[in-house]
Design an enzyme around this catalytic site. Sequence first.
Site, short mmCIF file in Angstrom:
data_model
loop_
_atom_site.label_atom_id
_atom_site.label_comp_id
_atom_site.label_asym_id
_atom_site.label_seq_id
_atom_site.Cartn_x
_atom_site.Cartn_y
_atom_site.Cartn_z
N ASP A 62 1.83 -9.24 -7.78
CA ASP A 62 1.91 -9.21 -6.32
C ASP A 62 3.01 -10.19 -5.94
O ASP A 62 2.87 -11.40 -6.16
CB ASP A 62 0.56 -9.63 -5.73
CG ASP A 62 0.57 -9.68 -4.21
OD1 ASP A 62 1.67 -9.64 -3.60
OD2 ASP A 62 -0.52 -9.77 -3.63
N VAL A 63 4.11 -9.69 -5.38
CA VAL A 63 5.27 -10.56 -5.11
C VAL A 63 4.96 -11.63 -4.05
O VAL A 63 5.72 -12.60 -3.93
CB VAL A 63 6.53 -9.76 -4.69
CG1 VAL A 63 6.99 -8.86 -5.82
CG2 VAL A 63 6.31 -8.98 -3.40
N TYR A 153 7.39 -5.47 10.98
CA TYR A 153 8.36 -4.98 9.98
C TYR A 153 9.80 -5.27 10.41
O TYR A 153 10.63 -5.71 9.61
CB TYR A 153 8.13 -3.48 9.82
CG TYR A 153 8.96 -2.78 8.75
CD1 TYR A 153 8.59 -2.85 7.41
CD2 TYR A 153 10.06 -2.01 9.10
CE1 TYR A 153 9.33 -2.17 6.44
CE2 TYR A 153 10.80 -1.33 8.14
CZ TYR A 153 10.42 -1.41 6.81
OH TYR A 153 11.15 -0.74 5.86
N LYS A 157 12.43 -7.56 8.40
CA LYS A 157 13.69 -6.99 7.90
C LYS A 157 14.91 -7.69 8.50
O LYS A 157 15.96 -7.80 7.86
CB LYS A 157 13.74 -5.48 8.16
CG LYS A 157 12.72 -4.68 7.34
CD LYS A 157 12.82 -4.98 5.86
CE LYS A 157 12.19 -3.92 4.99
NZ LYS A 157 12.20 -4.29 3.55
P1 NAP Z 1 7.26 2.98 -1.02
O1 NAP Z 1 7.52 4.36 -1.51
O2 NAP Z 1 6.08 2.73 -0.13
O3 NAP Z 1 7.22 1.99 -2.28
C1 NAP Z 1 7.00 0.62 -2.13
C2 NAP Z 1 6.49 0.05 -3.43
O4 NAP Z 1 6.27 -1.37 -3.25
C3 NAP Z 1 5.14 0.65 -3.85
O5 NAP Z 1 5.15 1.01 -5.20
C4 NAP Z 1 4.17 -0.49 -3.56
O6 NAP Z 1 3.05 -0.52 -4.41
C5 NAP Z 1 5.04 -1.71 -3.85
N1 NAP Z 1 4.46 -2.92 -3.32
C6 NAP Z 1 3.86 -3.08 -2.11
N2 NAP Z 1 3.42 -4.33 -1.97
C7 NAP Z 1 3.73 -4.99 -3.11
C8 NAP Z 1 3.53 -6.31 -3.56
N3 NAP Z 1 2.89 -7.22 -2.80
N4 NAP Z 1 3.96 -6.66 -4.78
C9 NAP Z 1 4.59 -5.74 -5.56
N5 NAP Z 1 4.83 -4.48 -5.19
C10 NAP Z 1 4.39 -4.10 -3.97
O7 NAP Z 1 8.53 2.41 -0.20
P2 NAP Z 1 10.07 2.87 -0.14
O8 NAP Z 1 10.21 3.81 0.98
O9 NAP Z 1 10.55 3.23 -1.50
O10 NAP Z 1 10.72 1.49 0.34
C11 NAP Z 1 11.28 0.54 -0.56
C12 NAP Z 1 11.91 -0.60 0.24
O11 NAP Z 1 12.90 -0.06 1.13
C13 NAP Z 1 10.91 -1.34 1.14
O12 NAP Z 1 11.25 -2.70 1.20
C14 NAP Z 1 11.13 -0.69 2.49
O13 NAP Z 1 10.72 -1.53 3.54
C15 NAP Z 1 12.62 -0.43 2.45
N6 NAP Z 1 13.05 0.64 3.36
C16 NAP Z 1 12.60 1.93 3.26
C17 NAP Z 1 13.05 2.90 4.13
C18 NAP Z 1 12.60 4.34 4.08
O14 NAP Z 1 13.02 5.13 4.96
N7 NAP Z 1 11.82 4.76 3.11
C19 NAP Z 1 13.96 2.57 5.14
C20 NAP Z 1 14.40 1.24 5.25
C21 NAP Z 1 13.95 0.29 4.35
P3 NAP Z 1 1.67 0.23 -3.97
O15 NAP Z 1 1.95 1.67 -4.12
O16 NAP Z 1 0.65 -0.27 -4.94
O17 NAP Z 1 1.40 -0.18 -2.56
#
Ligand code: NAP
Length: 252
Positions: A62-63, A153, A157
């Site tokens: 857990d980060v 959020y 960010k």
């Molecule tokens: P995602 O599919 O929800 O994946 C996030 C991953 O982070 C999941 O595997 C989750 O694990 C893990 N995680 C959550 N809390 C954690 C913790 N405390 N310690 C370690 N791992 C943890 O998200 P994504 O869409 O790929 O997004 C990745 C990054 O890009 C995030 O920072 C997000 O805010 C950013 N982002 C995404 C978008 C978008 O449109 N998708 C846009 C802008 C920015 P669990 O499955 O166990 O929860």
Amino acid sequence: MAQTPRVAIVTGAARGIGAATARRLAAEGHSVAVVDLKEGDAEATATAITSEGGTAIAVGADVSDSDQVSAAVAQIAERLGPPAILVNNAGVIRDNLLFKMSDDDWDTVMGVHLRGSFLMSRAAQAHMTRQGWGRIVNLSSSSALGNRGQANYSAAKAGLQGFTKTLAIELGKFGVTANAVAPGFIATDMTRATAQRVGMDFEEFTKAAAAGIPVRRVGQPEDIAATIAFLTSEEAGFVSGQVIYVAGGPLD
Ligand code: NAP
């Protein structure tokens, strides 16, 4: 330019942008520590990398937990070697309008994005400065510019952008760069959850989003992985303290 093989850490790499980034960095020749909350969830990404001929290990942490971060980074250094690339990607959303947002919604989002990136960067920089080479990439978001239902959020960010610039200033003289990538709409489980929150079918939600994006499509995890591959490369050594919006067009 061929990349010198390094040890890379990608957090939240069980799925989505993190998984695509881990695979891309492995394809660049790096050994990758696939970090996620549960080691079992990180295994699929690590196995995909090894079956493609790369090197990867799955690490559960857990980060937002200081002890777990210290233990994870020590384990990675022991099993793969000292880390030189860190991608702070782990993320969660707890969306709600301000008047309905709970203390826990706020603390959880701050804990994972801000505290998590701080703890991981502090632990990893010790190895990077000793090597005289390092690359840190933090995942910001277009939501840093403000987004309804995301007071927590968007604050986290935007905070990561200031954090990134400060790391760039402090660590530059040790050969370490720090940059932020701010994605727009990327098709992952996170945007699926948002579609669900607003009561829309994901395909309709994606179509509507694409119509408002200049390149007329939503992003894929590989779009972000490609940008991160550049920022963590040898030739990006003079790019530091930047926020790169990867959103299919300019944002206000
Ligand atoms: P995602 O599919 O929800 O994946 C996030 C991953 O982070 C999941 O595997 C989750 O694990 C893990 N995680 C959550 N809390 C954690 C913790 N405390 N310690 C370690 N791992 C943890 O998200 P994504 O869409 O790929 O997004 C990745 C990054 O890009 C995030 O920072 C997000 O805010 C950013 N982002 C995404 C978008 C978008 O449109 N998708 C846009 C802008 C920015 P669990 O499955 O166990 O929860």
